[in-house]
Design a protein around this motif. Structure first.
Motif, PDB file in Angstrom:
ATOM      1  N   ILE A 120      -6.625   0.302   9.662  1.00  0.00           N
ATOM      2  CA  ILE A 120      -5.805  -1.367   9.853  1.00  0.00           C
ATOM      3  C   ILE A 120      -5.563  -1.595   8.664  1.00  0.00           C
ATOM      4  CG2 ILE A 120      -5.336  -3.288  10.193  1.00  0.00           C
ATOM      5  CD1 ILE A 120      -6.780  -2.613  13.266  1.00  0.00           C
ATOM      6  N   HIS A 121      -6.987  -1.715   7.833  1.00  0.00           N
ATOM      7  CA  HIS A 121      -6.868  -2.263   6.184  1.00  0.00           C
ATOM      8  C   HIS A 121      -5.870  -0.777   5.419  1.00  0.00           C
ATOM      9  CE1 HIS A 121     -10.389  -5.291   6.480  1.00  0.00           C
ATOM     10  NE2 HIS A 121      -9.172  -5.076   7.303  1.00  0.00           N
ATOM     11  N   ALA A 122      -6.408   0.199   5.864  1.00  0.00           N
ATOM     12  CA  ALA A 122      -5.292   1.118   5.140  1.00  0.00           C
ATOM     13  C   ALA A 122      -3.987   0.845   5.112  1.00  0.00           C
ATOM     14  CB  ALA A 122      -5.880   2.236   5.321  1.00  0.00           C
ATOM     15  N   LYS A 123      -3.930   0.748   5.992  1.00  0.00           N
ATOM     16  CA  LYS A 123      -1.903   0.765   6.681  1.00  0.00           C
ATOM     17  C   LYS A 123      -1.692  -1.120   5.677  1.00  0.00           C
ATOM     18  CE  LYS A 123      -2.065   3.018  11.279  1.00  0.00           C
ATOM     19  NZ  LYS A 123      -1.924   2.453  13.030  1.00  0.00           N
ATOM     20  N   ALA A 124      -2.505  -1.679   5.942  1.00  0.00           N
ATOM     21  CA  ALA A 124      -2.210  -2.845   5.159  1.00  0.00           C
ATOM     22  C   ALA A 124      -1.982  -2.805   3.171  1.00  0.00           C
ATOM     23  CB  ALA A 124      -2.862  -4.340   5.406  1.00  0.00           C
ATOM     24  N   GLY A 125      -2.597  -1.727   3.187  1.00  0.00           N
ATOM     25  CA  GLY A 125      -2.527  -1.190   1.617  1.00  0.00           C
ATOM     26  C   GLY A 125      -3.819  -1.706   1.065  1.00  0.00           C
ATOM     27  N   ALA A 126      -4.995  -1.642   1.691  1.00  0.00           N
ATOM     28  CA  ALA A 126      -6.374  -1.500   0.822  1.00  0.00           C
ATOM     29  C   ALA A 126      -6.385  -0.615  -0.110  1.00  0.00           C
ATOM     30  CB  ALA A 126      -7.288  -1.782   1.464  1.00  0.00           C
TER      31      ALA A 126
ATOM     32  N   ALA B  65      -5.465  -8.423   6.964  1.00  0.00           N
ATOM     33  CA  ALA B  65      -4.318  -6.898   7.347  1.00  0.00           C
ATOM     34  C   ALA B  65      -2.623  -8.004   6.954  1.00  0.00           C
ATOM     35  CB  ALA B  65      -3.869  -6.438   8.491  1.00  0.00           C
ATOM     36  N   SER B  66      -2.838  -9.179   6.917  1.00  0.00           N
ATOM     37  CA  SER B  66      -1.877 -10.296   6.730  1.00  0.00           C
ATOM     38  C   SER B  66      -2.121 -10.057   4.836  1.00  0.00           C
ATOM     39  CB  SER B  66      -1.776 -11.294   7.030  1.00  0.00           C
ATOM     40  OG  SER B  66      -2.030 -11.052   8.913  1.00  0.00           O
ATOM     41  N   ALA B  67      -3.187 -10.971   4.258  1.00  0.00           N
ATOM     42  CA  ALA B  67      -3.443 -11.165   3.061  1.00  0.00           C
ATOM     43  C   ALA B  67      -2.924  -9.541   2.102  1.00  0.00           C
ATOM     44  CB  ALA B  67      -4.512 -11.674   3.165  1.00  0.00           C
ATOM     45  N   LEU B  68      -3.108  -8.531   3.006  1.00  0.00           N
ATOM     46  CA  LEU B  68      -3.889  -7.441   1.862  1.00  0.00           C
ATOM     47  C   LEU B  68      -2.062  -7.325   1.511  1.00  0.00           C
ATOM     48  CD1 LEU B  68      -6.109  -5.190   3.348  1.00  0.00           C
ATOM     49  CD2 LEU B  68      -5.552  -5.608   1.380  1.00  0.00           C
ATOM     50  N   ARG B  69      -1.051  -6.784   3.245  1.00  0.00           N
ATOM     51  CA  ARG B  69       0.357  -6.747   2.915  1.00  0.00           C
ATOM     52  C   ARG B  69       1.415  -8.027   1.042  1.00  0.00           C
ATOM     53  NH1 ARG B  69      -0.245  -5.773   8.432  1.00  0.00           N
ATOM     54  NH2 ARG B  69       0.454  -8.311   8.642  1.00  0.00           N
TER      55      ARG B  69
END
Length: 322
Positions: free
Chosen positions: A152-158, A97-101
């Motif tokens: 969670i991944h979707a919210k982070a920008g996947a 999640a941190s990496a995605l953002r």
């Protein structure tokens, strides 16, 4: 009278004009392995040229990828702390999640796919919550966590979710979770036919995800089963997968072709770590023309029916295609 096929091969220009299968940088997805910290770029001994990267280094790596014409990456996480349920994968401040953002902020034009599984995040190295009686993954309990992880991944920008755990019903569970959270637009690329393969060995070095006991044959596929392999992908298509996948590639080109003929969905292949390392070690030994063998291998995936190729060779191939 016989047919003179060679007439069409004598001229380099005519050979190019008549070539049936082509590789492009648009075909490739490059895997990235992310861990916490700064300035980390750890080369993996069994996979020359492949690195564990901190987020800042991954941002720089993506700049190079875009310069080569590559447009898509798939992320794998290496958490600092592992536990029995893979809590880091279920946390909005976890490594992926941190990496995605961070990556989306630095490279909004990069298409970022996330591998959705728990083997990298659990202390036992299996792909979900364990059933203590059967000593294998509890399928239905893991489905709930896969849904949570996907949101969670979707919210982070996947940009796309790629579940790889081979749980029965995983596409239904993930689709329902995403849709329920307002992410109906987010596509799913399923590892729909994934074999319990010995070709994954070096991956477990880079992802630090080897099982602490047993193996994954109770949920990944028997390499001997062809009809079941087709059924697995067709079931994920029925459940709502947008893209199907065969993993590994080289030993399963027949399966890739079978699924290509059975489905009209886009089809990916994972050119896995053992396949990559085998060519690297053969090149080091001086027994192959590395670049030609690499490109021939990638072309073979395309010819067998793959639309997309996940490959550690992607950067090298892109440089040759420029």
């Amino acid at each position: 009278m016989f047919t003179r096929f060679r007439r069409r091969r004598l001229s380099p220009a005519l050979r190019d004009l008549l070539q049936e299968t082509h590789l492009s940088t648009d075909d490739f997805i490059y895997p990235l392995f992310i861990r916490s910290g700064e300035g980390i770029r750890n080369e993996v001994a069994s996979m020359p040229g492949v690195y564990q990267l901190s987020i800042d280094e991954a941002i720089r790596e993506c700049e190079e990828l875009k310069h080569l014409g590559l447009k898509a990456v798939i992320l794998f996480g290496i958490p600092d702390v592992k536990d029995s349920v893979g809590s880091d994968a279920l946390c909005e401040h976890g490594i992926i999640a941190s990496a995605l953002r961070a990556l989306k902020s630095a490279h909004p034009d990069l298409f970022i796919i996330t591998d959705l599984c728990f083997c990298e995040y659990t202390d036992h190295g299996h792909c979900g919550i364990l059933d203590p009686v059967l000593e294998t993954v509890d399928n239905d309990a893991t489905l709930v966590n896969l849904g949570r992880q996907a949101v969670i991944h979707a919210k982070a920008g996947a940009d796309m979710i790629a579940p790889s755990g081979m749980m029965d019903g995983m596409i239904t569970a993930i689709r329902e979770a995403l849709d329920g959270a307002g992410y109906e637009h987010l596509p799913i690329m399923s590892y729909s036919t994934k074999f319990a393969s010995a070709w994954y060995g070096p991956f477990r070095d880079v992802a630090e995800s080897a099982p602490s006991f047993g193996d994954r044959r109770s949920y990944q596929m028997n390499p001997a089963n062809r009809r079941e392999a087709i059924l697995e992908s067709l079931e994920d298509e029925k459940e709502g997968a947008d893209i199907l996948m065969v993993k590994p590639g080289l030993a399963y080109l027949d399966i890739l072709r079978d699924i290509r003929e059975a489905s009209r969905l886009p089809l990916a292949v994972y050119n896995v770590s053992g396949e990559y390392s085998m060519l690297k070690m053969a090149a080091k030994a001086g027994v192959i023309d590395y670049e030609r063998v690499m490109m021939e291998t990638l072309l073979g995936f395309k010819r067998a029916g793959a639309d997309l190729i996940i490959s550690y060779h992607a950067k090298e191939a892109a440089a040759l295609l420029k």
